[in-house]
Design an enzyme around this catalytic site. Structure first.
Site, PDB file in Angstrom:
ATOM      1  N   SER A 147       0.879  -0.931   0.001  1.00 49.78           N
ATOM      2  CA  SER A 147      -0.090  -0.040   0.057  1.00 49.78           C
ATOM      3  C   SER A 147       0.942   1.167  -0.277  1.00 49.78           C
ATOM      4  O   SER A 147       2.027   1.241   0.537  1.00 49.78           O
ATOM      5  CB  SER A 147      -0.656  -0.021   1.093  1.00 49.78           C
TER       6      SER A 147
ATOM      7  N   TYR B 239      -2.750  -0.734  10.336  1.00 45.35           N
ATOM      8  CA  TYR B 239      -2.849  -1.008   9.004  1.00 45.35           C
ATOM      9  C   TYR B 239      -1.404  -0.806   8.407  1.00 45.35           C
ATOM     10  O   TYR B 239      -0.791  -1.448   7.848  1.00 45.35           O
ATOM     11  CB  TYR B 239      -3.776  -0.326   8.453  1.00 45.35           C
TER      12      TYR B 239
END
Ligand SMILES: NC(=O)c1ccc[n+]([C@@H]2O[C@H](COP(=O)([O-])OP(=O)(O)OC[C@H]3O[C@@H](n4cnc5c(N)ncnc54)[C@H](O)[C@@H]3O)[C@@H](O)[C@H]2O)c1
Ligand SMILES: [Zn+2]
Length: 678
Positions: free
Chosen positions: A555, A568
């Site tokens: 990501s 995350y």
């Protein structure tokens, strides 16, 4: 459509849907009839016949070649003799009616020249059993009396058509013939009569084998070579062997695999005669074109350890290659096409089953089906007599036939990901599903792994049949479930080449609200989950020895310190570093490891639909439905990022062009300066 061809298609579909009647895409059928020639307004006699490469079971009008009978019959007068019979195939093009439909096959002569309104040429197991019996000619007389005539082996072509036409003319009582080493041909005045005659020959042959055949045609059971009784244990062993066996079959060209533990295969492998019969190879031309002249048989009992079995398989592979090369050298002429690879297409493992290979899953599966046909043939032949396939010299004349080579040359160029097997986690939704879809479109076989089996299978079904994609259940936090899912992958397609660590979920919380459970869940699914998947898959990639790709869907947040995102983003950073670590570690096995840093993929993403979107929207102070557009405006290119854009990057990273790139992350974020890599 003319009623003649209507009837013909119905008959063909019925005959072709029963595997004991003919193998997939094997055999051909025809009908003769009359139509008005639009050029003269006069009736013209026509032949409708299955064209080259078609399958009887699924034959449609497009699969039929249509030829003018007057011109076909006239070919007899210019036929230059058996030495030049191949030239007649090109001459068929000058007999076509109108556009002619499908390309006429080599068997067209048999249909056109035999003087009967309807003709079937089939490859039934029971018929080939008699055709490959040492005393096939005597057996034919004994089993069928004068109704069926023996035709000695001859390579299919114009001369075989003339031979059969002559036999029909000389034997008005006959309804068909047994073609030595090959199959059967039957005829009739009506379509129904022709079909009934075909079925009568097949049923009569089978009934004779059942009634008069030896009880144990393959001999006694070899102690220790019986099937592993427990299905799960058998398949576990098959899965442990599969990657090494695929590597063996792919030494010259990468192959997709298929596995079968059909009881008829296991029984054959358990018997005394299996080694000698396997060595004799298959006989029907259709069979050995797909199975190679002979299979490779492991000569160890069912309880041999996986390591011992693999070591022995590698030795046998060397011997197989030498043997195949010797076969090629012994029979090749200066005009022969180059050797097409010396690896086995069928690998037999006593106790476990049969591994078959092809350039795609369908071809691999059909190769296995054909060897099963061949086992049925050998069983029948050995029940009545001694199985005697055609000679190696004749097999070579078929395998390296100029007409066969021309067919191969006409095949379309394979797609970029053909023969590659992709295992994509979390692929029932969002980015993973887009990746699976793209890889399948590029020719890969795809395994969709996700939490919910039904969703995974539904997503796979959207991509096509189980020859294209399968769905499997796996929670990537659980090593045992990953192992089970990878076992299913290797049993379905022979191995794995591309692993995509995509499964993920997202909780966006500030530090003080992030619970230990939140932290653990994020890390279990992403950092640990992808570690577990990479570890289990690496075993397969290394055993195969065919290189491979591991892709991490990391990501932007792996490098960008976004707000309220400790768990995350930290686990994404962990995944991103796994890319670099594994690129270094797996490089010596030819395995490339790369990552992708997407950002702001709102549409189609389950992560955004399930609360994260609302949360992010609140964090940025925009309406949830405007989030995609909001993310787009933050980007340098001002473009919204969609799942397909991430999939494009996977296709490129795993495709033929980036062959020298490993340890890389590609941003797919429409340009976010704060997440530039350096
Ligand atoms: N959507 C984005 O903007 C974005 C941005 C960067 C990275 N990513 C990453 O892309 C990946 C896919 O995200 P998406 O947006 O398509 O989300 P998604 O929710 O649509 O898909 C995720 C899939 O993973 C599955 N999954 C979740 N936990 C699993 C587990 N324990 N085992 C197996 N499967 C599991 C889910 O069932 C789901 O099908 C994730 O790793 C995500 O972090 C997404
Ligand atoms: Zn045939």
């Amino acid at each position: 459509m003319a009623p003649t061809s209507d009837e013909l298609l119905a008959r063909s579909n019925r005959l072709g849907s029963e595997p004991h009647i003919t193998n997939y895409a094997g055999g051909n059928t025809s009908a003769k009839g009359s139509e008005i020639d639009p050029v003269t307004g006069e009736p013209v006699e026509l032949l409708w016949v299955k064209g080259s490469g078609g399958d009887l079971g699924t034959l449609t009008e497009q699969g039929l070649a249509v030829l003018r009978l007057d011109r076909m019959r006239a070919l007899v007068d210019v036929y230059p003799g058996v030495e030049r019979e191949d030239e007649m195939v090109a001459a068929f093009d000058f007999c076509l009616h109108g556009k002619g439909g499908a390309a006429p096959s080599i068997d067209t002569a048999m249909h056109g020249l035999v003087d009967a309104p309807h003709v079937d040429h089939l490859h039934p197991d029971a018929g080939i059993a008699i055709a490959t019996a040492a005393d096939g000619e005597q057996l034919t007389a004994r089993v069928f009396g004068e109704k069926v005539v023996w035709v000695p082996w001859r390579r299919p072509g114009f001369q075989l058509g003339l031979d059969i036409a002559e036999i029909k003319a000389q034997n008005p009582q006959a309804i068909g013939c047994i073609l030595g080493g090959h199959g059967i041909t039957a005829w009739g005045d009506t379509s129904d009569e022709c079909e009934a005659n075909s079925r009568w020959i097949i049923d009569t042959a089978q009934a004779y084998i059942d009634e008069h055949g030896a009880a144990e045609p393959f001999g006694a059971v070899r102690p220790g070579f019986e099937a592993i009784g427990d299905r799960d244990a058998r398949r576990e062993k098959a899965a442990a062997l599969a990657p090494s066996i695929r590597g063996i079959a792919s030494h010259d060209k990468p192959m997709v695999g298929h596995f079968s533990d059909d009881p008829r295969v296991l029984d054959f492998l358990a018997r005394d005669k299996a080694p000698a019969l396997a060595e004799l190879g298959t006989s029907c031309p259709d069979h050995f074109l797909r199975t190679k002249v002979k299979p490779m048989l492991l000569d160890l009992p069912a309880d041999a350890s996986v390591d011992d079995a693999i070591a022995r398989l590698h030795e046998l592979h060397e011997a197989y290659r030498a043997d195949y090369t010797a076969y090629y050298t012994a029979h090749a002429t200066p005009e022969s096409p180059a050797i097409r690879g010396a690896d086995p297409l069928i690998v037999l493992v006593p106790g476990v089953g049969m591994f078959s290979f092809g350039a795609n899953k369908q071809t691999a599966r059909v190769a296995g089906e054909f060897y099963l046909n061949a086992i049925n043939v050998m069983r029948g032949a050995e029940a009545l007599s001694t199985y005697t396939p055609i000679s190696d010299a004749e097999k070579f004349r078929i395998e390296y036939w100029a007409l066969e080579e021309a067919k191969l040359q006409r095949m379309p160029k394979p797609k970029s990901h053909a023969t590659r097997v992709a295992f994509v986690t979390g692929a029932a939704s969002g980015i993973g599903k887009a990746i699976a879809t793209r890889l399948a479109a590029e020719g890969a076989c795809v395994v969709i792994a996700d939490l919910d089996l039904e969703k995974a299978q539904a997503a796979a079904a959207e991509l096509g049949s189980t020859d294209v994609a399968i769905g499997v259940q796996a929670n990537v936090t659980d090593a045992a479930q990953i192992d089970a899912a990878l076992r299913e992958a290797v049993l379905a397609f022979g191995g794995v080449d591309i692993v995509v660590n995509n499964a993920g979920l997202s909780l966006s919380k500030p530090l003080l609200e992030t619970t230990e459970a939140d932290w653990d869940l994020q890390h279990d699914v992403m950092a640990k989950g992808s570690f577990l998947v990479s570890k289990a898959a690496a075993r397969i990639l290394i055993d195969q020895g065919m290189g491979g790709d591991v892709i991490y869907i990391s990501s932007k947040n792996s490098v960008f310190a976004g707000p309220n995102n400790i768990a995350y983003s930290a686990t994404k950073a962990d995944q991103a570093h796994q890319v670099r670590l594994l690129a270094v570690e797996l490089g010596e096995h030819g395995v490339k490891v790369n990552g992708i840093n997407p950002d702001g993929v709102v549409r189609g993403s389950g992560i955004f639909a399930s609360g994260w979107g609302a949360n992010r929207a609140a964090t940025y102070g925009v309406d949830e439905e405007d989030l995609g557009a909001f993310y787009a405006q933050r980007t340098i290119l001002k473009r919204e990022v969609l799942p397909d854009h991430v999939a494009n990057a996977v296709a490129v990273l795993t495709g033929p062009d980036l062959s020298h790139t490993t340890g890389l992350h590609i941003p797919v974020d429409a340009g976010v300066a704060a997440a530039f890599l350096r």
